[in-house]
Design a protein around this motif. Sequence first.
Motif, PDB file in Angstrom:
ATOM      1  N   ASP A 146      27.615  16.382 -24.855  1.00 52.88           N
ATOM      2  CA  ASP A 146      28.027  17.546 -24.082  1.00 52.88           C
ATOM      3  C   ASP A 146      29.500  17.484 -23.688  1.00 52.88           C
ATOM      4  OD1 ASP A 146      27.750  15.529 -22.240  1.00 52.88           O
ATOM      5  OD2 ASP A 146      26.309  16.568 -20.972  1.00 52.88           O
ATOM      6  N   ALA A 177      27.493  21.987 -26.026  1.00 50.80           N
ATOM      7  CA  ALA A 177      26.681  20.805 -26.302  1.00 50.80           C
ATOM      8  C   ALA A 177      26.248  20.853 -27.761  1.00 50.80           C
ATOM      9  CB  ALA A 177      25.467  20.766 -25.383  1.00 50.80           C
ATOM     10  N   ILE A 221      22.327  14.200 -27.122  1.00 51.85           N
ATOM     11  CA  ILE A 221      23.100  15.404 -26.812  1.00 51.85           C
ATOM     12  C   ILE A 221      24.519  14.991 -26.438  1.00 51.85           C
ATOM     13  CG2 ILE A 221      23.333  17.426 -25.321  1.00 51.85           C
ATOM     14  CD1 ILE A 221      20.901  17.536 -27.159  1.00 51.85           C
TER      15      ILE A 221
END
Length: 145
Positions: free
Chosen positions: A107, A112, A105
């Motif tokens: 972000d 995100a 992920i």
Amino acid sequence: MAIAKRFRIGHDEVFGHGAYLVSPVTPVSDFERSTKESKVQQLDKDTGMPLWSVDVLDADPEAAKKSRTVSVKLSGKVQPVPPAPQGGMPFTLVVFDGLSALPYIDDNGNFARIAWSFKADAMRAPGKGDQPSTASSGSGSSAAA
């Protein structure tokens, strides 16, 4: 069923329109062990060999702006040597053997998104069969980036 975090994926599945080198091969810094005075190269968690990185341009015309240039890591005792440029092209077309991907992920920014960390056993010129053009003698594909 157990699925590994990092998984094998074919070069053409990731770079179906080709991958072009846009940077030299450089050592990956180990930011946890490095100091201002002494830079330490990151080691592959599977092979224990030094990690190297090269940036490539994904030639897919539909690739998102943030996904057009990606880094691919390679492990080896010595710095991998990219194939020679061909046909007067400004960028070198390359194929990655033993490519693996690790989703994570990202972000950074307003939203995100799923991003990918790539690692390969070797790189070579297209059409060279299974003869990698690296100076690397080791590999591995399951280390986290």
